[in-house]
Structure formats: C-alpha cells, structure tokens
Design an enzyme around this catalytic site. Structure first.
Site, short mmCIF file in Angstrom:
data_model
loop_
_atom_site.label_atom_id
_atom_site.label_comp_id
_atom_site.label_asym_id
_atom_site.label_seq_id
_atom_site.Cartn_x
_atom_site.Cartn_y
_atom_site.Cartn_z
N ASP A 185 -1.56 2.42 5.17
CA ASP A 185 -2.41 3.25 6.03
C ASP A 185 -2.03 3.05 7.50
O ASP A 185 -2.09 1.94 8.01
CB ASP A 185 -3.86 2.81 5.78
CG ASP A 185 -4.88 3.57 6.62
OD1 ASP A 185 -4.50 4.52 7.31
OD2 ASP A 185 -6.08 3.19 6.56
N HIS A 213 -10.64 2.20 9.48
CA HIS A 213 -9.21 1.97 9.29
C HIS A 213 -8.73 0.72 10.02
O HIS A 213 -9.22 0.38 11.09
CB HIS A 213 -8.41 3.18 9.78
CG HIS A 213 -8.68 4.42 8.99
ND1 HIS A 213 -7.99 4.73 7.84
CD2 HIS A 213 -9.58 5.42 9.17
CE1 HIS A 213 -8.45 5.87 7.35
NE2 HIS A 213 -9.41 6.32 8.13
#
Lengths: 566, 566
Positions: A207, A378
């Site tokens: 990610d 995130h």
C-alpha cells in the site's frame, strides 16, 4: 482450508524457476478500483474487486468498475476472489463482476457481511458463493494457497494476504496501517508477518497511499482523546460529528464519548445506518443499552444531551450533513449553539465541497472543528519500512496510489535496501512475470474503467463523454429543416432551437441572423446541385459554426436535422 | 493630489454624526471579484474592480465580473476607482466595467502598468483615465480623500488605503502581509499606519484570506533560501520552476539564484512573459545582463546550465508546465534528469489538477519538489492582529474570503479587544451605514456575478447554466417530426437523434423502441384530438422520458421538434 505452514516453508526453501504472473487490472496510477489477478498455469485468483468514483471529466457517470475482459477470456481458470477488506474501492465492483463471472469470494467476517448487503441490493445474493475466512486460515485456489493475515485499517477485519505460489510467497499488504492500540480487535499480526518473511518472501505488494508522508500514522485512539476534550469543553451544545460511513471504530469512539458525557446518539445517513447496523449485528461495535435513539426521538431530549453521527464529511451534496447545512434536511435543523466536528480530511478533489459545507454551517452560527479530529487508515513511511523489514521480500511492487505515490513507495523499498532493479512500478493491465530470479513486465492485457451510468454498464464511452463535455461548455443548437423528396426544396424551416447556449428571448436578432445563414447555405447547396444530405448538413454546420465564432467566440455543438417529405 | 495630513487630523478629531455608506458589490463569501463602493452624499468612490474565476458549476463560463447596476444607477456620483494592487481579482473586471462607466482610475505605478496592458487588449486604453499615485499621495474623489499607504503582498506596489470621509477615517488593508525583508522595495509602512491609528480610525476593512491560519506569514526571502539549497544540490540537472505569473518577487529570486549558479534563464508562458516584461520595463525586477535568454536558444546551452521559469503551478490545463508534462509543449521536452520546483500551493479546487501534473512529470522520471518552496502573500493571524493594534479602529469589517474566513477575521478583531457588536460581517450587496457611533447594515442593493462567455457578457444566465448542467449529466435526445398542416398527420419521422446519451450504434433496439413510444404518443394525441403542438410536444416528452427512466434510470434532456408541412 488447511494449515499449510510447514509444507509451505519446505516449498519456499527449494529453488524453482517457475513463473507466476501478476496482472493488476486496476488500482494503479489511480485511487480506487483495486483488482489484481495472480495466474499460474491453469489457475487464476484475484485479490479485491473495487470500484472507483468518477473523476470530474466523467460527466454524468455514477461509478467506474474494472474491465475484466482478461478474466472473462480465461473464465475456466478463475478460481475465486480474495477480498482484503470491506471498503468500496475493494468490494464495490463485485455485484457487477459476479453477474458476469460467478466464482467463489473469500473474505473475513465483516467484509463478507458488507459484500452480502451489496449482493442483496443487486438481488444476486442467492447465487453468489461467499465464504467467510478467519485470520490464519488458508484458502486453496487452484495452484495458489492464500492465508489471511490480521492487519489494521480504518475498518475492522482488514487482512493482508500471504499468497503461496509455485514460484514462491507473495505478500500483499492490502490497505493497512500499524495500530498498536486499535479500538476494536487486535493489532496487526506482526509476528506472523515476520515468520512469513523468515520462511522467505519472494515479492511484496505494498500500500503506497501515504508513501509521501513521513513518520507513523497515529493510532485511531488519539482521535478518541480529541473527542473527549471537545465533549468536555462543549457541555452546553449539541454535537454533530461527520465521518466516513464505513469507519466503524470512529463511530465506536464517538459512542463511547457520548456515553461518558451522558448523551443520546443518533446515527444519520443511509450508508452509515447500513454499515453500523451490519457492524452492530456482528458485534463489531458495542453500543451501551439505551444510548442509541431514533432520529424521530431527538426532539424528546435537550439539544445538549444529544450527539448526531452523520455522513457528509466529504461535502457530498446529497449526504446528511450537506442537507443540514443547506437547511433541506427534514429532521435536523442547525442552530447557532451547535458544534460540528469534521472527523475526516478532504479527499483530493473534495476540498471545495467541504469548504462550502463549512461556510454554510458557519453562516448558521455553528462552530466547526476540524483539527486533530481524524487519523488516516493508511501507513506512513515508517510503517511501510517496517513491513519491508519484517517480510524482507526479494522484489518490491508498490501498489495503491497515483504514480507519485508509487514512486515514493519505490523510494522506501530502496531505502530499506532492496536494489533499485528489484523494485517494479506496474501500470494497470501490465503482465508481470515473477520467478525466483526475476520480476519484469512481459506483456499487457486489456484493462481500464467501464462506466456505470444509471442501469447502463459500459454503454457510455469516450465519444459520449466527449459529447457531454462539448454540450456542457457551449450548449447545443439544433437546425431542423424539411426538404422535398427529389428536389431538396426547403418545405419548412429552418427551425433553430438551442439549449445551454444563450437566452433565446434576449437574442432574437442573433437567431434571425443564424436562420438567414442557414437558409443561404441550403440555397448554395441547391444551386451547386449538392444532393447528398450529409454534405448539406456539413455545409450548414460549417456556415453556422463560422458565423457564431465570429460573432460570439463560442463553439456550440451544431446538429442539423433534415426530414424528407414525399 | 495634495498633502492633507493636517486637515485630516483636525477633521477626524471633531465629533460628527455624518453617515458614510460602505457597499461591497463583490468579494465577500467568495474568493475574488473584489469591489467595494464608498458613498457619501453625491460622491461614490470604488476600491478595486476584480474578476472571479468560474466555479465548477459555471459550465463553459470564462470569467465572472461584478454586477455594477448600483453604480450605473448612480453614475453621476461615481468619482473613480482606487486600485490596491495589480492582481486579476482586483483589476480584472476593469476593462469590462470601464466600457460601461468610464471614470478615472487611480493606482500605484506597477498596478497602473498592468491595468494599461489589459485596457490595450480591450482597445480602450485611449479613452481610459488612468492616474499613477505614489505612496503617501492623497487623491480627492468628491467628498473622499484617499491616501495610498505602502503595504506588502505577493506583487510589488501593493497599497493599503486610508479613506478620509466626512464620518471619519476608514482604513482598507487591501491584500496584505507584513514582510520586514521584502525582495523588492520597502516593508509595509507601519509607521504611517500607526499615525493614522493615533489620529483616529473609525473603521478597518481587513484581508481575512488567511485569518484561519495561526502565526506569521514567512518573508518572501525564505523561499529564496530554499531555492539556493535546491540549486546547490542539483548542479547536474536542468531546473524548472513553476509559479504564479504575477509573482514578480519570486521570479526575481529565481533569477538571482540562477545567476549565482551560473545558469541561463528562460521565462515561459504568455501571462508570465507579459507581467515580467512590464515589471522589467518599469524597473521592478533586476535581470543581470545576459542572464535571460530566448526559449529558442535553450538548445545552445547544456541542460544543467539552464532554468525555466514557467506558468502552470496550479495545474491549469493550457499553461506551459501542463503542456510540458503531457508532452505537447512545442519547445520544452521533460527529461528524466529534470528537477521541477512547484513554487506555489494549490488554490482550493485545483488540488487534483496539480496532482495530475506532478504524476505526469514523475512518470517522465523528473523529480518534483514542493516543500518550503512557497510562502503566502496574505497575512496570518498575528499580522492581522498587528494591523488592528496599529490602527485601533472602533469598528472592524473583515473582508476578502469565504464566510469561514470572515468569521475567523471577526474572532481576531474580538481577540484584540474590539467589542463583538462593533465587528460586522458583510455580504455582497449589503449597504452598511457607518457613523461615529454606529456601524450597521441598513439595506441591500443588486450585486452578484455577471458571466463572461466568449464575447458575450451577461447573455448566459442561470437557465442556460442549468441546461448545460442537464446536458452534461445525461446528454440530449432530439425527436423531430413533420406533421401535416390541419390534420396533424405524421408525414415524416419521428427521427430520433442523440448526443451525449449512449452509443447509438450499440443501441439500435433501444432507439427503435423509443421511436415506437413516440409514434404511439403522437397517435394517442391524434386520437384524443389534441391539436395544440406544445401539448403534443409535452405528451411526447413525458412518454419518452418515462420509457427511458424505466428502461435505463437515466434522464436526458428531451427536445421534441415539430415541423409543419402545408
């Protein structure tokens, strides 16, 4: 499902020159629409199946789903989907894709529940094959074995995937952050990740959404502390908190704080009611008895004894908060004493819409708070480095994000010692061949976005969008004429009608002149013995276009229509 | 012009219950389109005359200029415009407005030069009455005397205005920051401001653009230091710096740094070439001999010996940097060694466009730097408080900014001790009556934006925009039919044509069905002896609309056209 830890290790230790293909069909160089196929021999397994929200130039489009031509062309190979978590950009395209390709879908409990809700809306929940997987479980999909590993994100039950392939182990982080003190459930299973790394990890897909941001993403709990401070300071005001519908942990913290300060809670906004309902049913959220009330009972309590949790933190025009801000919400009226907490940061592109809502709320006298009221879901740079350090992959493939985020992700991989030539930035549609010794792009398959507009899937393409773009900038002028069959004599018209061009009532002179221009063009054609209608239409279009550009410096779409009369 | 310091002070000291009106005709609850009228008895003088750039919902609109109906209704009173500085949102509407109302315009030297350039483009420079004012000079405009006071901003020659009125002194900060070490010229004349404050300031209108930001705005020189570091680190790369065309001081610092590191400089982008040309002519920028080269000579120097200063820092699709990023710039091709400095922060609404340009540049291998490469031209909270402390106005009127910025400005005024009831938030069109004892809104005049589209000013209004909005979302379907005069028998058609709706070739079934629906609707009308064409059109529109919604959940604009055949 079986526990294959031991077998796997043996396999990973052996040398092999087997090649597995990694084919991202979406999610690269864009935010959203995550979907990546893994292929070996006769087996394809797919990670995630998300949608993207339309960009500004996709006029009138509701959603964008991935083009799965490649999967349909190889439908006998496709063994199933493994879903990392229940966000729209990872599950949203499933109802559309499963209609075309009904294969098994694997996910953790909350993820499956959210998928099921979608399938029900599309009335395909009866035929779909949905399988709940527990952390640590391994799913066999043809030549692949996939283990779901606990990770953290802004929704519970998020998983990283360890994909055991004949070529070696591929680790897909999914959307993740490392939260040592999550609000619900356990921290990411760093131990298991280290174990997988120790056994040998060939490649890692990581990610990169926050790869440009230094440091660590703060724990979700820090937001809870801010809520506590705000609630303590504003005991005489109603408090309205706007956040993402899917952020169950955030809602949990608001409920906890409301309970502590003896306030009743209302959840408002269809998508939030849906997600919270599902989470509550499954026990992913803990609501003390009597805390949650129906919005219709708000009036039974003093304002300062209530909290409204609502959608609309991104300024979405139809969401509950926007409707409250512009006084068209049927059940909540903003009053000057209200305190509104914006518990999210604007997603790029939404800044102006968010600003508009804040302005409208301020005009009603409400206080709007947006500092320290959100943390990202995130990983920032240090967490991404942590993943690399645990997994120690030979090859790094940054995923999730625009190109600059992927580049930043590449920089991080190199910073922890992965040689530059072992870091690969993929584009959607690339075919990456991965073996023990190499990782490179060897081909390309059809990939991209398919537009969903109303009930239509794929019937609006670039030509239609280009037309919508032209129409939106300059409007349209229709020139209708009836010509006599055989002679092409003008029997009726030209009737000139416009939409989105100018106020016609204030421009009768202009329309009369335009009409004369068309009449002259048709006469010229007759004179030159041009009988081909498409040519006549072109002459009319060009003459009128030139006239309007000279006269107004505008360029509307011009559409001549000729009717033939016998 | 005369020096009226002494008279003024005497006047300000006397008690008076005279009332002056302040009428903002734009610039409030929005960014841009700044224009404020001050009226006393038979005198009106106007501060600034800016344009606004269209918001996302103003489809196809090029510019927005203020509605000056009120000034035209009182044109005999209007003595002139005083312009604070040369930015588009303060001068951009002048060419349009002076065509309707040719009154004198006063501004400092650079401001006037930039205005003159605009007037030339509109071919009205011959008739316009432009007057250059020096700092400290006072201009008489009917009952008003206006002194131009040196201030700092992101363009040289910015002025605050001290407006001496029969009711008392009004201080208008204009766009400002306090820069103790400006790149060009002197720091803001805090001494004169203090003097005006000491003599008695009745009201202050203060720039609130950054009123939500704590602290001080850094000096423009800090950016120069960052440039130096970047240039020192990247001696082997070409450097491209994107910034606002009007930021002359920024360009000066880039040139200084380029000169220090022995690089040639190219200025690229029409608006930047214009502004820098004007600034250089007037001596507002100092370019060492031989440093500036023509873009056509770039190829004569090694890449690492050149710097390109360019427009496009906001991702504007037609600006030079965007064209370089997408490989359509005719003279500059981005190479992997390039270093690009984004020397501005995205204006809200431009984030996605800027991101797109950064992605494209990254894909070409270039390094993009955007940290510490920009400072704002607007005052932060401490500078705004400084202004209040120097001027000590009795009444505070926050201006420039969206509602939330004005609210923040109000908070600052109260923080420095101005009673809440003496702080007034105005809306565009409000008439504020100001006297020694009171400051309140007593009326409202026509105000708002007039749309400029091509050569048309004001011929596109909300109905046209609504049409463009509908067209952009769903496209248009035109249904053309010829009916026989008298009988209404269908002689030809229905011809169904669409734009921006669906791919017609892939939807022949749909179009055939639609045609049948229309045919049936016309037959029904005939049967029901409906002869009124507008009724027939309505029936056709409604039937087709219902059919399309049921079938596709879409809602195109439907335009029936009936032609009469004798």
């Amino acid at each position: 499902m079986e526990n294959t830890n031991k077998k796997r290790r043996g396999r990973a230790a052996k040398k092999s020159n087997k090649k597995v293909k990694i084919i991202p069909l979406g999610g690269l160089e864009q935010i959203g629409m995550n979907i990546t196929a893994f292929e070996y021999d006769d087996s394809i397994m797919v990670v995630d199946c998300g949608l993207a929200f339309p960009s500004d130039d996709m006029l009138g489009i509701d959603l964008v789903i991935p083009d799965i031509t490649y999967l349909k062309d190889n439908y006998l190979k496709v063994k199933g989907f493994c879903i990392t978590h229940g966000h729209e950009d990872h599950i949203g395209a499933l109802p559309y894709i499963l209609k075309q390709l009904n294969v098994p879908v694997y996910g953790t409990r909350l993820t499956c529940a959210l998928i099921e809700k979608k399938l029900k809306e599309h009335q395909i929940d009866d035929t779909a094959k949905l399988h709940i997987v527990k952390y640590g479980d391994t799913v066999s999909l043809g030549d692949f074995k996939v283990e779901f590993v606990k990770t953290n994100h802004s929704i519970a039950d998020a998983a990283s995937l360890a994909i055991f392939t004949p070529a070696g182990t591929i680790f897909h982080t999914g959307d993740f952050k490392v939260d040592y003190t999550p609000v619900f459930g356990d921290p990411a299973d760093l131990g298991r990740m280290a174990e997988i790394g120790k056994a040998g990890c060939l490649a890692m897909l990581s990610d990169s959404t926050n790869a440009t941001r230094p440091g660590f993403t703060m724990s979700e709990r820090t937001v809870g502390k801010t809520f506590d401070l705000i609630f303590a300071e504003h005991r005489d005001s109603r408090i309205i908190v706007a956040t993402f519908a899917s952020n169950v942990d955030r809602v949990q913290q608001i409920i906890n704080t409301a309970y502590k300060y003896d306030r009743k809670v209302v959840v408002e906004g269809r998508s939030m009611v849906n997600v919270i309902g599902t989470a509550a049913e499954l026990g992913y959220i803990d609501i003390p008895e009597g805390t949650l009330i129906d919005i219709d009972h708000l009036k039974d309590y003093p304002l300062e004894k209530t909290v409204i949790i609502t959608t609309g933190s991104q300024g979405e025009s139809m969401a509950a908060l926007s409707r409250m801000a512009s006084s068209i919400h049927r059940k909540v009226e903003i009053v000057p004493e209200d305190v509104i907490i914006m518990s999210s940061t604007p997603i790029p592109g939404n800044e102006k819409a968010v600003s508009k809502v804040i302005n409208e709320l301020s005009m009603k006298g409400a206080e709007v708070i947006f500092q320290d009221t959100h943390v990202s879901g995130h990983a920032c740079q240090e967490e991404i480095k942590l993943m690399y350090s645990l997994l120690k992959p030979k090859f790094a493939l940054p995923v999730h994000g625009e190109y600059r985020h992927l580049m930043a992700g590449k920089g991080l991989a190199e910073a922890v010692g992965i040689p530059s030539e072992n870091v690969l930035i993929m584009s959607s549609g690339d075919v990456v061949e991965l073996s023990e010794d190499s990782c490179k792009i060897t081909g390309h398959v059809e990939a991209g976005g398919v537009f969903v507009d109303g009930l239509g899937v794929g019937d609006v393409g670039n030509i239609v969008l280009r037309d919508r773009q032209s129409l939106s900038q300059n409007g349209i002028i229709i020139v209708a004429m009836s010509l006599e069959h055989g002679t092409n004599r003008l029997l009726s018209g030209p009737d000139i009608v416009s939409r989105g061009f100018v106020y016609v009532r204030e421009s009768t002179d202009l329309m009369n002149e335009a009409s004369a221009v068309v009449r002259e063009a048709v006469a010229d054609c007759l004179h030159a013995r041009i009988t081909d209608w498409s040519k006549i239409k072109n002459v009319v279009r060009d003459s009128l276009s030139e006239f309007l550009w000279k006269r107004m410096k505008r360029n509307p779409v011009i559409l001549p229509i000729i009717m033939e009369i016998h």
